[in-house]
Design a protein around this motif. Structure first.
Motif, PDB file in Angstrom:
ATOM      1  N   ARG A 171     -65.200  63.112  26.660  1.00  0.00           N
ATOM      2  CA  ARG A 171     -65.559  61.956  25.829  1.00  0.00           C
ATOM      3  C   ARG A 171     -67.069  61.739  25.843  1.00  0.00           C
ATOM      4  N   LYS A 172     -67.612  61.348  24.720  1.00  0.00           N
ATOM      5  CA  LYS A 172     -69.044  61.131  24.616  1.00  0.00           C
ATOM      6  C   LYS A 172     -69.491  59.966  25.494  1.00  0.00           C
ATOM      7  N   GLN A 173     -68.628  58.940  25.608  1.00  0.00           N
ATOM      8  CA  GLN A 173     -68.987  57.780  26.428  1.00  0.00           C
ATOM      9  C   GLN A 173     -69.166  58.191  27.886  1.00  0.00           C
ATOM     10  N   ALA A 174     -68.287  59.071  28.367  1.00  0.00           N
ATOM     11  CA  ALA A 174     -68.392  59.529  29.754  1.00  0.00           C
ATOM     12  C   ALA A 174     -69.670  60.338  29.956  1.00  0.00           C
ATOM     13  N   ALA A 175     -70.009  61.146  28.960  1.00  0.00           N
ATOM     14  CA  ALA A 175     -71.240  61.933  29.045  1.00  0.00           C
ATOM     15  C   ALA A 175     -72.462  61.024  29.101  1.00  0.00           C
ATOM     16  N   LYS A 176     -72.470  59.978  28.284  1.00  0.00           N
ATOM     17  CA  LYS A 176     -73.604  59.052  28.267  1.00  0.00           C
ATOM     18  C   LYS A 176     -73.707  58.283  29.576  1.00  0.00           C
ATOM     19  N   ALA A 177     -72.554  57.890  30.144  1.00  0.00           N
ATOM     20  CA  ALA A 177     -72.575  57.155  31.408  1.00  0.00           C
ATOM     21  C   ALA A 177     -73.146  58.026  32.522  1.00  0.00           C
TER      22      ALA A 177
END
Length: 348
Positions: free
Chosen positions: A38-44
């Motif tokens: 997920r992109k959100q996990a990558a950003k976090a």
């Protein structure tokens, strides 16, 4: 400092790779990446790592070697003896792409890809991952290397669910008396030609009647022997890898072999496991005996005790099995007596 790249996978899904690249005076001083579903996990992850790397001295404190270098350090600094199989596995891992990755780059997907690339059976894949897991377990707490232990745990789950790993089947191969006669005759000829070679006839007889594993045999010293029993040091056990010293009873045939050995060395059988194993494998190949391993002598020895009418506690006192449940696989054997009673090699 950081970027997120979306990449289409072979299965059609999308992976998001968070990358960090830091330069000083035009020279790259730090690079790391992690891939997420997920992109959100990558950003976090990217936000957290960038914050950590901004701390004073963060780069100076951080070492990020390749996995191959970590394996080398693990082997070099381990005070515990690394067995032959584990050493071979660790050497083999270093030949795969995952070994060229920096610690911080390795994700569960990389480990799963490594598992897929292994040209072996699922049970062997599981052994590879188990030995690799030992590296992940110590790398961060011992040396501060950024190997993600959770990635290893996740890879174990994925490979198990996909059927890439699995438990090994219990071998049922037992040598026949005819096969053993041929093997013993072969080793007799070898001993005549090369008197200084390992006394394979004695070693085979001892392995069969004592039910000892090959590595256990080569570790036994004269101080571990007291006529009717032997102290088996660091006996193989799923939970206790070291210090599992166990006294095991010796059948008379096994004691007779020890008594026949010269007391010229601290060890009773001062030979390497590689030499003994290779000699046995080579003999079977020369004689055309298929699918017989040295370890099958232990299975044969335990089976013999049950066929003689021994109880589970009596067999365990010889074999060293801590869990009697492990011996239930022999419950189908009938009491037929000792087929080795008149075997001419019993007093080798």
């Amino acid at each position: 400092m950081g970027t997120i790249l979306a990449r289409r996978r072979k299965d059609g899904s999308t992976g998001y790779t968070a990358q960090i690249l830091m330069k000083r005076k035009g020279v790259i001083v730090h690079r790391e990446a992690q891939t997420f579903d997920r992109k959100q996990a990558a950003k976090a992850w990217l936000d957290r790592r960038e914050t950590e790397l901004r701390e004073p001295g963060a780069l100076e404190r951080r070492e990020d070697p390749k996995l191959a270098d970590v394996i080398d350090r693990y082997v070099a600094e381990s005070k515990r003896a690394i067995g032959r199989t584990k050493a071979q596995v660790l050497r083999a891992i270093k030949t795969y792409d995952v070994a060229d990755l920096r610690c911080s780059q390795i994700t569960s997907a990389d480990i799963v890809a490594f598992a897929r690339a292994l040209p072996v059976q699922p049970q062997t894949v599981q052994n590879y991952l188990s030995h690799l897991g030992a590296i992940f377990a110590v790398a961060r707490p011992a040396w501060g290397y950024p190997l993600n232990r959770q990635a290893m745990k996740d890879a174990f789950v994925v490979t198990r669910k996909l059927g890439l790993t699995g438990k090994s089947r219990a071998r049922e191969r037992r040598p026949t008396l005819g096969e053993l006669d041929r093997i013993m005759e072969h080793f007799g000829v070898v001993q005549q030609r090369r008197p200084r070679s390992a006394p394979m006839q004695k070693i085979v007889v001892f392995a069969l009647f004592s039910t000892r594993r090959l590595e256990e045999i080569t570790r036994i010293t004269w101080g571990d022997y007291d006529e009717t029993r032997v102290l088996v040091r660091d006996m193989k056990h799923p939970g206790d890898k070291e210090g599992n010293d166990t006294w095991c009873d010796l059948p008379p045939e096994a004691s007779a072999v020890i008594e026949s050995m010269p007391r010229t060395d601290r060890r009773i059988f001062p030979y390497s496991t590689d030499a003994i194993g290779a000699a046995f494998t080579r003999a079977c190949k020369v004689l055309g005996i298929e699918n017989l391993h040295f370890h099958d002598l232990r299975h044969e020895g335990v089976s013999r005790l049950f066929e003689m009418g021994k109880t589970i506690p009596q067999v365990a006192s010889v074999s060293g099995h801590r869990s009697w449940a492990s011996l239930t696989r022999y419950s189908h054997l009938r009491q037929v007596g000792d087929k080795y009673a008149n075997w001419r090699w019993s007093t080798c």
